[in-house]
Design a protein around this motif. Structure first.
Motif, mmCIF file in Angstrom:
data_model
loop_
_atom_site.group_PDB
_atom_site.id
_atom_site.type_symbol
_atom_site.label_atom_id
_atom_site.label_comp_id
_atom_site.label_asym_id
_atom_site.label_seq_id
_atom_site.Cartn_x
_atom_site.Cartn_y
_atom_site.Cartn_z
ATOM 1 N N PHE A 69 -5.887 4.098 4.854
ATOM 2 C CA PHE A 69 -5.632 3.056 5.854
ATOM 3 C C PHE A 69 -4.833 1.906 5.259
ATOM 4 C CE2 PHE A 69 -7.166 -1.150 7.253
ATOM 5 C CZ PHE A 69 -6.559 -1.192 8.502
ATOM 6 N N CYS A 70 -5.252 1.422 4.106
ATOM 7 C CA CYS A 70 -4.594 0.261 3.495
ATOM 8 C C CYS A 70 -3.166 0.588 3.056
ATOM 9 C CB CYS A 70 -5.410 -0.241 2.301
ATOM 10 S SG CYS A 70 -7.023 -0.930 2.746
ATOM 11 N N LEU A 71 -2.989 1.734 2.425
ATOM 12 C CA LEU A 71 -1.645 2.115 1.972
ATOM 13 C C LEU A 71 -0.725 2.377 3.164
ATOM 14 C CD1 LEU A 71 -2.505 4.488 -1.020
ATOM 15 C CD2 LEU A 71 -1.573 2.167 -1.133
ATOM 16 N N HIS A 72 -1.263 3.014 4.187
ATOM 17 C CA HIS A 72 -0.457 3.281 5.372
ATOM 18 C C HIS A 72 -0.067 1.980 6.064
ATOM 19 C CE1 HIS A 72 0.450 4.792 9.477
ATOM 20 N NE2 HIS A 72 0.869 5.859 8.830
ATOM 21 N N LEU A 73 -1.005 1.055 6.187
ATOM 22 C CA LEU A 73 -0.702 -0.241 6.797
ATOM 23 C C LEU A 73 0.325 -1.005 5.976
ATOM 24 C CD1 LEU A 73 -1.220 -2.441 8.894
ATOM 25 C CD2 LEU A 73 -3.170 -3.194 7.512
ATOM 26 N N ALA A 74 0.182 -0.975 4.656
ATOM 27 C CA ALA A 74 1.152 -1.656 3.794
ATOM 28 C C ALA A 74 2.542 -1.057 3.969
ATOM 29 C CB ALA A 74 0.710 -1.560 2.334
ATOM 30 N N LEU A 75 2.610 0.264 4.051
ATOM 31 C CA LEU A 75 3.899 0.926 4.250
ATOM 32 C C LEU A 75 4.520 0.518 5.574
ATOM 33 C CD1 LEU A 75 5.999 3.154 3.464
ATOM 34 C CD2 LEU A 75 4.541 4.761 4.710
ATOM 35 N N MET A 76 3.747 0.589 6.653
ATOM 36 C CA MET A 76 4.295 0.312 7.979
ATOM 37 C C MET A 76 4.637 -1.164 8.165
ATOM 38 S SD MET A 76 4.658 3.192 9.207
ATOM 39 C CE MET A 76 5.190 2.718 10.839
ATOM 40 N N ALA A 77 3.933 -2.046 7.487
ATOM 41 C CA ALA A 77 4.230 -3.471 7.606
ATOM 42 C C ALA A 77 5.521 -3.860 6.897
ATOM 43 C CB ALA A 77 3.061 -4.298 7.047
ATOM 44 N N THR A 78 5.988 -3.000 5.996
ATOM 45 C CA THR A 78 7.184 -3.343 5.219
ATOM 46 C C THR A 78 8.425 -2.582 5.652
ATOM 47 O OG1 THR A 78 6.533 -1.710 3.538
ATOM 48 C CG2 THR A 78 5.877 -3.991 3.159
ATOM 49 N N ILE A 79 8.295 -1.569 6.526
ATOM 50 C CA ILE A 79 9.486 -0.810 6.877
ATOM 51 C C ILE A 79 10.309 -1.586 7.912
ATOM 52 C CG2 ILE A 79 8.344 1.369 6.387
ATOM 53 C CD1 ILE A 79 8.285 1.894 9.379
ATOM 54 N N GLU A 80 11.584 -1.287 7.901
ATOM 55 C CA GLU A 80 12.534 -2.018 8.746
ATOM 56 C C GLU A 80 12.253 -1.864 10.236
ATOM 57 O OE1 GLU A 80 17.137 -1.249 9.937
ATOM 58 O OE2 GLU A 80 16.654 -1.179 7.812
ATOM 59 N N THR A 81 11.888 -0.670 10.659
ATOM 60 C CA THR A 81 11.770 -0.417 12.090
ATOM 61 C C THR A 81 10.663 -1.245 12.742
ATOM 62 O OG1 THR A 81 10.353 1.488 11.609
ATOM 63 C CG2 THR A 81 12.683 1.904 11.893
#
Length: 427
Positions: free
Chosen positions: A155-167
């Motif tokens: 959950f944390c890694l996925h949220l971190a990834l999605m919070a930083t992607i451009e889209t």
């Protein structure tokens, strides 16, 4: 599909103490990344987004009991929006009536604040749905001593990834519905994989708010087996029910929408092939030809149906009607949408669901998938860097993101790890 043993992508297996330390690090990363994207939304707090104005204005018109299609939308925009961009055409389908109507009680700025808050809430909600809702066999880290810590880390890694992607950041900036579409995809895939039909139907109905996405997934599920067919029919029924109030307001609402779509295509630079993704964009970029959105969608549907039939034949008969098989079909359909359909780069929020196909990938498939994922992370920044800061076109990373989706689709179709009692690990 069976495959030889090889190294695959997943969370690292560790001792109990190391698992707790790794979980603490993941929690910190998730909090920091989400905090940064929340700060970005605060910077937009006083300026309603370009695209949000369409949804807000449509809600005001629906609240008056009339249809926003046609000149009504233009007239209302001139009357209700006194500063900034004034939308001229309402190009969205009638089933979007209810979400826009929820904005009707609020003025433009207050509605914008509510919209930003709902978007921010949807972001961790989608990560939680995937991390907590998917069966253990469909997520990395299932070899941990503590499955709960594994899910927390995911959950944390996925949220971190999605919070930083451009889209995600672009969707928040302009006020699009793409984060909600991503949430719908998470509900659909996790609902299918976990056997939660209501959750899956809700997710598919949300995806159908953008028909160029929902139609491909509906077709794939109808081909996937009896379970997928039943779910697709239920979701389509929900969409039909959502169109009843707009139809009562104006019986020609569906035809008016199709006319608006035709008028909107090419009416602004954002709807020209240089800014649209998928096969339309790639043909234009390579040959200078514009095949149009209609031909691009027809191609997408054909490719989606062909791959759905291929996957149906590759799955054992006893697994064809399972939720896991339908989840795999849905994920492949989403990848087909990203690779072929005429979208904008902010619609690549669906990356948050399809990126989980990397779990279980191996060899060339893993390499190809990682390359595709890398191209989807910050495609515009990468494109600007490759051009040495030259003139920037609208949505400059569209080409790279489309190729990234094609690479991830190819990777997802390659042989991957499987465990006893389950099929392809696609979702």
């Amino acid at each position: 599909m069976e495959g030889a043993h090889s190294v695959t992508l997943g969370l690292p297996g560790r001792s109990g103490r190391s698992e707790r330390l790794f979980a603490a690090l993941c929690l910190w990363l998730g909090l920091v990344a989400f905090g940064l994207v929340a700060l970005m939304t605060l910077e937009r707090w006083r300026e309603p987004g370009f695209d949000f104005r369409y949804f807000w204005l449509a809600g005001q018109i629906w609240a008056e009991g009339i249809s926003p299609y046609g000149s009504t939308f233009t007239d209302a925009g001139a009357r209700l929006i006194v500063e900034g961009h004034v939308p001229l055409i309402w190009p969205y389908p009638p089933n979007l009536w209810l979400p826009t109507l929820l904005l009707a009680p609020f003025d433009l700025l207050t509605g914008w604040h509510l919209w930003l808050c709902l978007n921010l809430a949807a972001l961790p909600a989608a990560s939680a749905i995937l991390a907590l809702g998917l069966p253990s066999g469909r997520m990395p880290g299932n070899g941990w001593q503590s499955p709960r810590l594994a899910r927390l880390c995911l959950f944390c890694l996925h949220l971190a990834l999605m919070a930083t992607i451009e889209t995600i950041q672009l969707s928040l900036y302009v006020g699009q519905i793409s984060v909600f579409i991503y949430l719908g995809a998470a509900l659909l895939v996790s609902g299918l994989a976990a056997g939660r039909g209501g959750r899956a139907v809700a997710g598919l109905a949300i995806l159908c708010l953008k028909p160029q996405i929902g139609a491909v997934v509906v077709l794939a599920l109808m081909i996937s087996g009896r379970g997928g067919l039943r779910l697709a029919v239920r979701a389509v029924a929900v969409c039909v029910l959502l169109t009843i109030p707009p139809t009562l307001a104006k019986p020609s609402a569906l035809l008016d929408w199709l006319h608006s779509v035709g008028s909107y295509d090419g009416a602004a630079s954002a709807n020209l092939p240089l800014a649209m993704s998928g096969i339309r964009h790639l043909v234009w970029a390579s040959a200078g030809l514009d095949i149009g959105n209609l031909a691009a969608m027809a191609t997408t549907l054909v490719v989606g149906a062909g791959l759905a039939l291929h996957l149906r034949r590759s799955i054992r008969a006893e697994e064809a009607d399972s939720g896991l098989a339908a989840a795999d079909q849905a994920v492949i359909a989403l990848l087909v949408v990203l690779a072929f359909a005429p979208l904008h780069i902010y619609d690549f929020t669906l990356f948050g669901v399809v990126v989980l196909t990397l779990a279980g990938s191996r060899g060339i498939g893993l390499t190809l998938g990682l390359l595709g994922a890398a191209l989807c992370l910050r495609p515009s920044d990468l494109q600007i860097w490759l051009e040495n800061g030259g003139p920037v076109a609208l949505f400059p990373g569209t080409t790279l993101a489309t190729w990234g989706a094609l690479f991830m689709l190819a990777a997802a179709l390659m042989p991957r790890r499987r465990t006893a009692g389950r099929g392809r690990s696609g979702g």
